[in-house]
Design a protein around this motif. Structure first.
Motif, mmCIF file in Angstrom:
data_model
loop_
_atom_site.group_PDB
_atom_site.id
_atom_site.type_symbol
_atom_site.label_atom_id
_atom_site.label_comp_id
_atom_site.label_asym_id
_atom_site.label_seq_id
_atom_site.Cartn_x
_atom_site.Cartn_y
_atom_site.Cartn_z
ATOM 1 N N UNK A 107 0.823 -1.213 0.000
ATOM 2 C CA UNK A 107 0.000 0.000 0.000
ATOM 3 C C UNK A 107 0.855 1.260 0.000
ATOM 4 N N UNK A 108 2.010 1.181 0.649
ATOM 5 C CA UNK A 108 2.888 2.350 0.738
ATOM 6 C C UNK A 108 3.632 2.618 -0.566
ATOM 7 N N UNK A 109 4.137 1.547 -1.196
ATOM 8 C CA UNK A 109 4.990 1.724 -2.370
ATOM 9 C C UNK A 109 4.235 1.663 -3.694
ATOM 10 N N UNK A 110 3.047 1.085 -3.683
ATOM 11 C CA UNK A 110 2.279 0.933 -4.916
ATOM 12 C C UNK A 110 2.033 2.270 -5.626
ATOM 13 N N UNK A 111 1.568 3.310 -4.914
ATOM 14 C CA UNK A 111 1.355 4.590 -5.599
ATOM 15 C C UNK A 111 2.639 5.181 -6.168
ATOM 16 N N UNK A 112 3.754 4.982 -5.463
ATOM 17 C CA UNK A 112 5.034 5.512 -5.943
ATOM 18 C C UNK A 112 5.413 4.869 -7.272
ATOM 19 N N UNK A 113 5.260 3.541 -7.350
ATOM 20 C CA UNK A 113 5.612 2.826 -8.565
ATOM 21 C C UNK A 113 4.717 3.238 -9.727
ATOM 22 N N UNK A 114 3.416 3.305 -9.483
ATOM 23 C CA UNK A 114 2.489 3.591 -10.568
ATOM 24 C C UNK A 114 2.551 5.039 -11.037
ATOM 25 N N UNK A 115 2.973 5.951 -10.183
ATOM 26 C CA UNK A 115 3.109 7.351 -10.594
ATOM 27 C C UNK A 115 4.401 7.596 -11.368
ATOM 28 N N UNK A 116 5.451 6.855 -11.048
ATOM 29 C CA UNK A 116 6.747 7.073 -11.697
ATOM 30 C C UNK A 116 6.983 6.156 -12.894
ATOM 31 N N UNK A 117 6.293 5.024 -12.947
ATOM 32 C CA UNK A 117 6.523 4.067 -14.037
ATOM 33 C C UNK A 117 6.181 4.630 -15.418
#
Length: 266
Positions: A107-117
């Motif tokens: 839950x913590x890292x998922x938004x980071x990955x999807x915003x930067x990918x």
């Protein structure tokens, strides 16, 4: 008896040899290689332009290249590729395993990955060069950026797809965390990693080509662009052939690694 005969026929070719045997694969590769070169020769003969020499001219130029210089260029490019892949695997494997096994970290890292990918990584090349300079660091980081997000997502999804009762079997046998990791989690993640590397290698080579245009005097990208600027078209195409051959060998290495350590996927 009829069912067994049908199964056996489905696994073999017309001459009784396995359809996916190394010999059959080599024959298909050779056929495609010949067809591509025939088309290349026909187009070169029709155009009659210096910018597209015939295969014979290019292979003659390939044989005339300085062996020591080409080994240095290939070794430099491969060092950058392997360093970038290693960096991407370290970061991607750790992050993907953490996200796959821990809902909180996911839950913590998922938004980071999807915003930067979705950010086009090649657009970050000037930024990487500004912060890391024109040397090796910016080139390696760019290759790692191409691979790392795909590794993270693939490993995370691969670990999540492992049924929970698979771990229960080892738990009932008294296995510890390390045994569960090496026997279940890692093979599941490795399958995703190899598929991701196989898909991403082409993009990584494209980025490597662009990064080697700047701030270096060695590497296959530098060699190809230098030949183009000197209007040495046979040398340029010879460099492209070498670059393609190196990429092909990396694909073969991935397949051999999969065959050696993941026989269960055969």
């Amino acid at each position: 008896m009829e069912v067994k005969a049908e199964k056996k026929t489905g696994k073999t070719g017309v001459n009784g040899s396995p359809k996916n045997s190394p010999g059959s694969m080599l024959l298909r590769l050779l056929s495609v290689f010949i067809v591509l070169h025939v088309l290349w020769g026909l187009i070169a003969a029709l155009l009659q332009r210096d910018m597209l020499p015939s295969p014979l001219v290019v292979y003659r130029a390939l044989l005339e290249l300085d062996g020591g210089e080409m080994l240095l260029n290939i070794g430099t490019s491969m060092g950058r590729v392997f360093a970038g892949i290693a960096l991407a695997l370290i970061v991607g494997l750790l992050s993907g395993l953490l996200m796959g096994r821990s809902p909180r970290w996911n839950k913590l890292l998922d938004p980071v990955v999807y915003l930067t990918y979705p950010i086009p990584k090649i657009a970050l090349l000037p930024v990487a060069m500004l912060f890391l300079g024109l040397g090796e660091a910016s080139k390696i980081v760019m290759i790692a950026l191409i691979l790392v997000f795909q590794v993270i997502i693939s490993v995370r999804d691969g670990v999540k797809a492992i049924p929970a009762n698979t771990y229960d079997v080892l738990t009932s046998l008294g296995a510890g965390r390390m045994a569960k990791f090496t026997q279940i989690t890692l093979p599941g993640a490795l399958s995703s990693i190899l598929s991701t590397i196989r898909i991403s290698l082409g993009t990584a080579f494209s980025v490597l080509f662009f990064t080697e245009i700047y701030g270096t005097e060695h590497g296959m990208g530098y060699f190809i662009m230098d030949a183009w600027l000197r209007l040495d078209y046979p040398g340029m195409y010879a460099g492209i052939l070498l670059f393609s051959g190196v990429g092909f060998l990396l694909f073969v290495l991935v397949d051999l690694f999969e065959h050696r350590f993941m026989k269960w996927r055969a």
